[in-house]
Design a protein around this motif. Sequence first.
Motif, mmCIF file in Angstrom:
data_model
loop_
_atom_site.group_PDB
_atom_site.id
_atom_site.type_symbol
_atom_site.label_atom_id
_atom_site.label_comp_id
_atom_site.label_asym_id
_atom_site.label_seq_id
_atom_site.Cartn_x
_atom_site.Cartn_y
_atom_site.Cartn_z
ATOM 1 N N ASP A 17 32.505 24.762 46.073
ATOM 2 C CA ASP A 17 33.024 23.941 47.172
ATOM 3 C C ASP A 17 34.305 23.191 46.825
ATOM 4 O O ASP A 17 34.865 22.505 47.681
ATOM 5 C CB ASP A 17 31.964 22.933 47.625
ATOM 6 N N ASP A 18 34.794 23.295 45.576
ATOM 7 C CA ASP A 18 36.030 22.612 45.195
ATOM 8 C C ASP A 18 37.212 23.247 45.931
ATOM 9 O O ASP A 18 37.303 24.483 46.014
ATOM 10 C CB ASP A 18 36.254 22.694 43.686
ATOM 11 N N THR A 19 38.087 22.394 46.462
ATOM 12 C CA THR A 19 39.207 22.898 47.251
ATOM 13 C C THR A 19 40.538 22.329 46.775
ATOM 14 O O THR A 19 40.595 21.304 46.096
ATOM 15 C CB THR A 19 39.044 22.553 48.743
ATOM 16 N N TRP A 20 41.598 23.020 47.158
ATOM 17 C CA TRP A 20 42.971 22.570 46.960
ATOM 18 C C TRP A 20 43.685 22.812 48.285
ATOM 19 O O TRP A 20 43.817 23.941 48.732
ATOM 20 C CB TRP A 20 43.646 23.344 45.829
ATOM 21 N N GLN A 21 44.100 21.736 48.926
ATOM 22 C CA GLN A 21 44.780 21.804 50.218
ATOM 23 C C GLN A 21 44.014 22.693 51.209
ATOM 24 O O GLN A 21 44.566 23.604 51.807
ATOM 25 C CB GLN A 21 46.218 22.258 50.034
ATOM 26 N N HIS A 22 42.731 22.421 51.340
ATOM 27 C CA HIS A 22 41.831 23.061 52.305
ATOM 28 C C HIS A 22 41.553 24.535 52.024
ATOM 29 O O HIS A 22 41.056 25.245 52.884
ATOM 30 C CB HIS A 22 42.343 22.884 53.738
ATOM 31 N N LYS A 23 41.877 25.015 50.825
ATOM 32 C CA LYS A 23 41.559 26.388 50.406
ATOM 33 C C LYS A 23 40.673 26.301 49.176
ATOM 34 O O LYS A 23 40.719 25.316 48.441
ATOM 35 C CB LYS A 23 42.830 27.165 50.057
ATOM 36 N N PRO A 24 39.889 27.337 48.908
ATOM 37 C CA PRO A 24 39.066 27.306 47.695
ATOM 38 C C PRO A 24 39.941 27.135 46.449
ATOM 39 O O PRO A 24 40.985 27.773 46.316
ATOM 40 C CB PRO A 24 38.389 28.678 47.689
ATOM 41 N N LEU A 25 39.509 26.269 45.554
ATOM 42 C CA LEU A 25 40.265 25.984 44.342
ATOM 43 C C LEU A 25 40.429 27.237 43.487
ATOM 44 O O LEU A 25 41.500 27.484 42.930
ATOM 45 C CB LEU A 25 39.590 24.870 43.538
ATOM 46 N N TYR A 26 39.376 28.048 43.390
ATOM 47 C CA TYR A 26 39.476 29.262 42.577
ATOM 48 C C TYR A 26 40.575 30.187 43.112
ATOM 49 O O TYR A 26 41.271 30.841 42.352
ATOM 50 C CB TYR A 26 38.141 29.996 42.463
ATOM 51 N N HIS A 27 40.744 30.232 44.420
ATOM 52 C CA HIS A 27 41.795 31.042 45.052
ATOM 53 C C HIS A 27 43.176 30.566 44.601
ATOM 54 O O HIS A 27 44.038 31.378 44.242
ATOM 55 C CB HIS A 27 41.643 30.943 46.571
ATOM 56 N N GLU A 28 43.382 29.270 44.593
ATOM 57 C CA GLU A 28 44.667 28.708 44.179
ATOM 58 C C GLU A 28 44.944 28.985 42.700
ATOM 59 O O GLU A 28 46.068 29.324 42.322
ATOM 60 C CB GLU A 28 44.699 27.204 44.454
ATOM 61 N N ILE A 29 43.913 28.861 41.869
ATOM 62 C CA ILE A 29 44.089 29.123 40.437
ATOM 63 C C ILE A 29 44.494 30.578 40.214
ATOM 64 O O ILE A 29 45.433 30.870 39.467
ATOM 65 C CB ILE A 29 42.808 28.783 39.651
ATOM 66 N N VAL A 30 43.807 31.510 40.869
ATOM 67 C CA VAL A 30 44.117 32.933 40.703
ATOM 68 C C VAL A 30 45.539 33.231 41.169
ATOM 69 O O VAL A 30 46.289 33.943 40.497
ATOM 70 C CB VAL A 30 43.089 33.814 41.456
ATOM 71 N N HIS A 31 45.931 32.674 42.307
ATOM 72 C CA HIS A 31 47.275 32.950 42.816
ATOM 73 C C HIS A 31 48.362 32.336 41.932
ATOM 74 O O HIS A 31 49.421 32.947 41.746
ATOM 75 C CB HIS A 31 47.394 32.516 44.273
ATOM 76 N N ARG A 32 48.096 31.179 41.369
ATOM 77 C CA ARG A 32 49.073 30.591 40.442
ATOM 78 C C ARG A 32 49.150 31.387 39.136
ATOM 79 O O ARG A 32 50.219 31.546 38.571
ATOM 80 C CB ARG A 32 48.730 29.128 40.158
ATOM 81 N N ALA A 33 48.012 31.883 38.666
ATOM 82 C CA ALA A 33 48.015 32.706 37.458
ATOM 83 C C ALA A 33 48.812 33.986 37.700
ATOM 84 O O ALA A 33 49.593 34.418 36.848
ATOM 85 C CB ALA A 33 46.580 33.031 37.033
ATOM 86 N N HIS A 34 48.642 34.568 38.860
ATOM 87 C CA HIS A 34 49.388 35.775 39.219
ATOM 88 C C HIS A 34 50.882 35.476 39.285
ATOM 89 O O HIS A 34 51.703 36.226 38.741
ATOM 90 C CB HIS A 34 48.883 36.319 40.557
ATOM 91 N N ALA A 35 51.237 34.375 39.935
ATOM 92 C CA ALA A 35 52.649 33.985 40.046
ATOM 93 C C ALA A 35 53.257 33.687 38.673
ATOM 94 O O ALA A 35 54.451 33.911 38.457
ATOM 95 C CB ALA A 35 52.790 32.770 40.962
ATOM 96 N N ALA A 36 52.436 33.209 37.747
ATOM 97 C CA ALA A 36 52.906 32.900 36.392
ATOM 98 C C ALA A 36 53.026 34.158 35.532
ATOM 99 O O ALA A 36 53.479 34.083 34.391
ATOM 100 C CB ALA A 36 51.971 31.897 35.726
ATOM 101 N N GLY A 37 52.608 35.294 36.069
ATOM 102 C CA GLY A 37 52.723 36.545 35.330
ATOM 103 C C GLY A 37 51.641 36.765 34.297
ATOM 104 O O GLY A 37 51.816 37.595 33.392
ATOM 105 N N LEU A 38 50.537 36.052 34.409
ATOM 106 C CA LEU A 38 49.447 36.252 33.452
ATOM 107 C C LEU A 38 48.803 37.621 33.658
ATOM 108 O O LEU A 38 48.868 38.193 34.751
ATOM 109 C CB LEU A 38 48.423 35.127 33.573
#
Length: 113
Positions: A17-38
């Motif tokens: 249930d953890d969120t970041w700007q009304h989206k699931p937090l895990y979703h934001e982490i994955v998208h930032r990791a992708h953007a970071a080129g991990l």
Amino acid sequence: MTLQGPATRLTIFIGEDDTWQHKPLYHEIVHRAHAAGLAGASVLRGIEGYGASSRVHTTRILSLSEDLPIAVIIVDAEDSIRAFLPQLDELITEGLVILDPVEVIRYTGRSPQ
């Protein structure tokens, strides 16, 4: 991208249930990791667990808990993982973040179709 030999595993334990700007937090982490080129990220949903709050979260039918444990796992070179950590400081208000040394034996993707 090739990844073989010594690497670092970043594991982030949060709640479903953890969120970041009304989206699931895990979703934001994955998208930032992708953007970071991990190299890659996986999100695993737990069936039961507890953390610092000592509140047990479970999928058992008689339980009222819906905030199940989530583990986000990212593996890459240590310097890449450590460069990503400041982004987690912004995102994670409660949870657990751990680093483990690992050895990558095989890292291959699908062939483009």
